[in-house]
Design a protein around this motif. Sequence first.
Motif, short mmCIF file in Angstrom:
data_model
loop_
_atom_site.label_atom_id
_atom_site.label_comp_id
_atom_site.label_asym_id
_atom_site.label_seq_id
_atom_site.Cartn_x
_atom_site.Cartn_y
_atom_site.Cartn_z
N TRP A 64 0.78 -0.86 0.30
CA TRP A 64 0.01 0.54 0.06
C TRP A 64 0.77 1.74 0.03
N THR A 69 -5.53 5.77 -0.62
CA THR A 69 -6.89 6.27 -0.78
C THR A 69 -7.29 6.97 0.64
N SER A 70 -6.08 7.24 1.40
CA SER A 70 -7.20 9.02 1.92
C SER A 70 -6.84 10.16 1.89
#
Lengths: 119, 119
Positions: A64, A69-70
């Motif tokens: 990741w 995503t954040s």
Amino acid sequence: MKTDLDPAIAARLKRTPDGLVAAIVREHDTGDVLMLGWMDDEALHRTLTTGRATYWSRSRQEYWVKGATSGHHQYVKSVALDCDGDALLVTVEQVGAACHTGEHTCFHTELPVTGGERR
Amino acid sequence: MKTDLDPAIAARLKRTPDGLVAAIVREHDTGDVLMLGWMDDEALHRTLTTGRATYWSRSRQEYWVKGATSGHHQYVKSVALDCDGDALLVTVEQVGAACHTGEHTCFHTELPVTGGERR
């Protein structure tokens, strides 16, 4: 996992039984310790060559990129390996909160130190 | 290994396959990240109840109290657990050098960051 990590760096790593080294993440501007992530050889390679902090998720068993995503990206300023090769100190510019809970850092549970000579 | 670690704390730990959590050691006065050690439940118990940083040596497979042989003691000021229970932030008063090489910290090998958007 095949990786293009420099073999001279790979040879210095001392990994956990599941092939990981601990990556301590420190904020460049404040010196705050933000979080601890885990890197295998390929995650370290990606971190060094992209300038974006990339980890191996032990729970999800996948790579990741922090912030993917954040939006809470980590731009890598420097990476240092420790004397015995089992830990990295990754200095970053952190966008937003480092912790998925929204806190500035992940270390928000104080444990009681009940004994000893506290000077 | 039998341990007297508070079961409420033990229940929050997320360990490596060999039963350890990563302990990031930070110097109280300077905020410098000094080293990374490893703790099993009993090492954490001893750290919290004695106020002296105690680790599990992966290479020697034994407990060690920092400074017991070197004199470079670590007096524990505080211990914080992270959000997912796999890392501790141990803030200490460090006597002398933290690294066995005599350096102030263990992170003295810079790795090249070759890519990315370094702001």
